[in-house]
Design a protein around this motif. Sequence first.
Motif, mmCIF file in Angstrom:
data_model
loop_
_atom_site.group_PDB
_atom_site.id
_atom_site.type_symbol
_atom_site.label_atom_id
_atom_site.label_comp_id
_atom_site.label_asym_id
_atom_site.label_seq_id
_atom_site.Cartn_x
_atom_site.Cartn_y
_atom_site.Cartn_z
ATOM 1 N N PHE A 163 3.625 5.145 14.027
ATOM 2 C CA PHE A 163 3.489 6.067 12.791
ATOM 3 C C PHE A 163 2.642 4.891 11.915
ATOM 4 C CE2 PHE A 163 5.793 6.733 7.951
ATOM 5 C CZ PHE A 163 5.053 7.802 7.808
ATOM 6 N N PHE A 164 3.239 3.476 11.463
ATOM 7 C CA PHE A 164 2.463 2.306 11.029
ATOM 8 C C PHE A 164 0.884 2.853 10.921
ATOM 9 C CE2 PHE A 164 0.791 -2.002 10.682
ATOM 10 C CZ PHE A 164 0.502 -1.807 9.240
ATOM 11 N N HIS A 165 0.568 3.161 12.410
ATOM 12 C CA HIS A 165 -0.948 3.235 13.277
ATOM 13 C C HIS A 165 -1.610 4.401 11.984
ATOM 14 C CE1 HIS A 165 -0.102 0.075 16.825
ATOM 15 N NE2 HIS A 165 -0.616 -0.322 15.609
ATOM 16 N N ARG A 166 -0.734 5.433 12.179
ATOM 17 C CA ARG A 166 -1.535 6.894 11.057
ATOM 18 C C ARG A 166 -1.845 6.754 10.057
ATOM 19 N NH1 ARG A 166 1.781 8.510 15.435
ATOM 20 N NH2 ARG A 166 4.189 9.193 13.671
ATOM 21 N N PHE A 167 -0.754 5.805 9.557
ATOM 22 C CA PHE A 167 -0.619 5.865 7.895
ATOM 23 C C PHE A 167 -1.758 4.486 7.659
ATOM 24 C CE2 PHE A 167 -0.104 3.256 4.373
ATOM 25 C CZ PHE A 167 0.346 3.966 3.396
ATOM 26 N N VAL A 168 -2.248 3.633 7.842
ATOM 27 C CA VAL A 168 -3.434 2.847 8.472
ATOM 28 C C VAL A 168 -4.538 3.487 8.245
ATOM 29 C CG1 VAL A 168 -4.354 1.222 8.952
ATOM 30 C CG2 VAL A 168 -1.904 0.672 8.677
ATOM 31 N N ASP A 169 -4.748 4.530 8.983
ATOM 32 C CA ASP A 169 -6.148 4.965 9.868
ATOM 33 C C ASP A 169 -6.373 6.608 9.160
ATOM 34 O OD1 ASP A 169 -7.033 3.794 11.810
ATOM 35 O OD2 ASP A 169 -5.104 5.604 13.600
ATOM 36 N N LYS A 170 -5.597 6.306 8.386
ATOM 37 C CA LYS A 170 -5.544 8.225 6.682
ATOM 38 C C LYS A 170 -5.937 7.202 6.249
ATOM 39 C CE LYS A 170 -5.154 12.041 5.797
ATOM 40 N NZ LYS A 170 -5.415 13.286 6.592
ATOM 41 N N MET A 171 -5.315 6.109 5.743
ATOM 42 C CA MET A 171 -5.255 5.337 4.370
ATOM 43 C C MET A 171 -6.655 4.647 4.524
ATOM 44 S SD MET A 171 -2.756 3.276 1.772
ATOM 45 C CE MET A 171 -3.553 2.597 0.107
ATOM 46 N N ALA A 229 1.361 -0.943 0.148
ATOM 47 C CA ALA A 229 0.319 0.309 0.034
ATOM 48 C C ALA A 229 0.674 1.024 0.348
ATOM 49 C CB ALA A 229 -0.791 -0.219 1.034
ATOM 50 N N LYS A 230 2.001 1.368 0.941
ATOM 51 C CA LYS A 230 2.717 2.740 1.071
ATOM 52 C C LYS A 230 3.803 2.983 -0.800
ATOM 53 C CE LYS A 230 6.480 4.734 4.055
ATOM 54 N NZ LYS A 230 7.411 3.693 4.003
ATOM 55 N N GLU A 231 4.358 1.700 -1.660
ATOM 56 C CA GLU A 231 4.551 1.710 -2.755
ATOM 57 C C GLU A 231 3.669 2.323 -3.657
ATOM 58 O OE1 GLU A 231 6.495 -1.177 -3.917
ATOM 59 O OE2 GLU A 231 7.760 -1.630 -2.084
ATOM 60 N N ALA A 232 2.685 1.971 -3.655
ATOM 61 C CA ALA A 232 0.911 1.935 -4.095
ATOM 62 C C ALA A 232 0.697 3.805 -3.887
ATOM 63 C CB ALA A 232 -0.025 1.380 -4.369
ATOM 64 N N ASN A 241 11.641 -5.617 15.011
ATOM 65 C CA ASN A 241 12.471 -3.985 15.595
ATOM 66 C C ASN A 241 11.213 -3.177 16.922
ATOM 67 O OD1 ASN A 241 15.124 -4.816 13.965
ATOM 68 N ND2 ASN A 241 13.503 -3.905 12.253
ATOM 69 N N PHE A 242 10.407 -3.734 16.995
ATOM 70 C CA PHE A 242 9.343 -3.160 17.981
ATOM 71 C C PHE A 242 8.844 -4.391 19.206
ATOM 72 C CE2 PHE A 242 8.953 -1.850 13.456
ATOM 73 C CZ PHE A 242 8.776 -0.473 13.581
ATOM 74 N N GLU A 244 6.804 -3.556 7.682
ATOM 75 C CA GLU A 244 7.970 -3.422 7.297
ATOM 76 C C GLU A 244 8.500 -2.149 5.939
ATOM 77 O OE1 GLU A 244 10.884 -5.204 7.819
ATOM 78 O OE2 GLU A 244 9.423 -6.554 8.474
ATOM 79 N N GLY A 245 9.270 -0.982 6.638
ATOM 80 C CA GLY A 245 9.607 0.285 5.731
ATOM 81 C C GLY A 245 8.968 0.880 7.125
ATOM 82 N N PHE A 246 7.960 1.139 7.666
ATOM 83 C CA PHE A 246 7.770 1.824 8.366
ATOM 84 C C PHE A 246 9.266 2.015 9.616
ATOM 85 C CE2 PHE A 246 4.099 1.001 5.758
ATOM 86 C CZ PHE A 246 3.739 2.179 6.102
ATOM 87 N N GLN A 247 8.989 3.393 10.770
ATOM 88 C CA GLN A 247 10.058 3.535 11.641
ATOM 89 C C GLN A 247 9.401 3.180 12.879
ATOM 90 O OE1 GLN A 247 11.453 7.914 11.044
ATOM 91 N NE2 GLN A 247 12.165 7.413 9.315
ATOM 92 N N SER A 248 8.304 3.268 12.837
ATOM 93 C CA SER A 248 7.513 2.605 13.540
ATOM 94 C C SER A 248 6.230 2.137 14.290
ATOM 95 C CB SER A 248 7.350 4.106 15.562
ATOM 96 O OG SER A 248 6.745 5.256 14.880
ATOM 97 N N LEU A 249 5.802 1.625 15.274
ATOM 98 C CA LEU A 249 4.409 1.039 15.040
ATOM 99 C C LEU A 249 3.263 1.901 15.029
ATOM 100 C CD1 LEU A 249 4.003 -1.926 17.244
ATOM 101 C CD2 LEU A 249 3.268 -1.249 14.896
#
Length: 396
Positions: free
Chosen positions: A73-81, A38-41, A101-102, A66-71
Motif C-alpha cells: 500500500f505504501f508503494h502504491r501511494f508513493v507511485d501515485k504521488m 506527505a500523507k498528511e500534506a 512490523n513488516f 509509519e502510518g501505512f498498513q502494508s508495504l
Amino acid sequence: MEQTVGSPSKKRRTRTKVDRIGGLPDSLLLHILSFLPAKEAVATSLISRRWRPLWLSLPSLDLNLEGFQSLPFFHRFVDKMLKLVDLKSVKKFVLEIHSSNFKPRDCFRPLKISKWINAMISNKVEHLELQLILFYGEFELPPSVFITNNIRVLKLSGVTVGTLSHVHLPLLEVLHLRSVRFPEFQSLKMLLSASASLKELVLKFWFSVHDYNPLNIGRLDHLVSADVPQSLFPSAAFSNVTFLRLDQHYCTQGIWPLSDDIPMFYNCTHLECVAGEWTRMVNCLRNFPILEKLVISESFKQPASSTSPPEPVLDVPPCVSLHLKEFTLHYLQDPGSHFELLKFITENARFLRSATIRRAGASEDGLRMLQKLAANLRRYESCKPMKQPPLVFMSS
C-alpha cells in the motif's frame, strides 16, 4: 432604536467566516505543508477548495512507512504521488522505511525504489534523505546519486554503496552516512575526495582498521563539523573544523586517537574523543589553542598493560588555562585512574563554568572519588576572583 446591521453578534459571525490561513499566499502555505509527512500534506486537500491543489506543488516530500498498513500500500501511494506532484518543485525528498512490523523480503522492490530516487535526481532535488533500515543494507544505491550537480544535502542510512567509478557532487555540503555498507572502501575515499564543498560530515558505521589503512582523502578545507570514527582518516583531513567528535564505538582499535604529529586545529572550539593515557591527551591539547568544550569518554577497549611510565605533562595547554569553559567525562568505570585528569582540569582551567561526570557504575569507590573531587572544587572556587560566576559541578 434598533441597529441590526452593526450589532456585535453579526460582527462576530462575520469574523468566524474569514479563513485567515487560507488567505495566505501559496508560497507561505506550501512552506507550512513542507513540515508535514506527505500523507498528511495530501489530506489537507480535503479542507477546502483553496487547499485542494496545493499539495501538487510541495517543495518537500517526506514519505514515511509509519502510518501505512502494508508495504504494498505504501508503494502504491508513493507511485501515485510521484506521478501527480510537480517533481520540479520538490527540493527535499525523504524516504523512510524502518518498521519491524513488516517482513522486507515479502515486499522488497529495489527497482521501484531506484526508480523513485532517479526521478528525484533527474528533477534536480537538492536534499536527498534515505533511511532504509528495514532492508539491512540489501538495497544498493543507484550510481546516479553520486553524479549530480544539484544535491547539497545527502543523508543515507541502511543502504549499500557499491563500486563507484565516478563521483561528481560539486555542491554537496552535508553528508551523513549511518549504517551504510561499503564492500569496497575505496568508494568511500572517492566520495569524500570528490566532495570539495563539504561542510558537515557524519560517519556512523562499523569497520576494522586491521582491514583498512587510514584513508588519505586530503584536507577538507570547507569542513566545519566532523563526527567520524577515530582511526579512519588522518587527522589532518579535519584540521579546519570548529566541531570534532572522534568516535571509538564504530572502530576496532585505538584509545587516544590522535598521533604525535597532529596538525594545529586553530578553529576547533568543541572536541569529543576517547582517551586512555590522560597525560598524552592533555599534551595533544596544545594543538587546540581555542578549545572551549572538551568531552572525554573512557575507553570501552582498555589498552594492553604496559610497563613504560606514563607520558609526563609538559605544561598547561593554553586552551585549558585561557579558553576551556565546559568539561565532561563519560563512562567512568575506574574512578582512581581519572581523578588526576579531573584534578588537572579543575585546577588549571581558570574560566571553567561547568564540570560534568557521568559514571557507568555507582560503586563506593566512585562515590568517594566524587566527594573528594567536590571538596577539591570547593577549594578551587574559593580562590577565584569574586567577579567570576561559580562553577557548576554535576554528576550522574
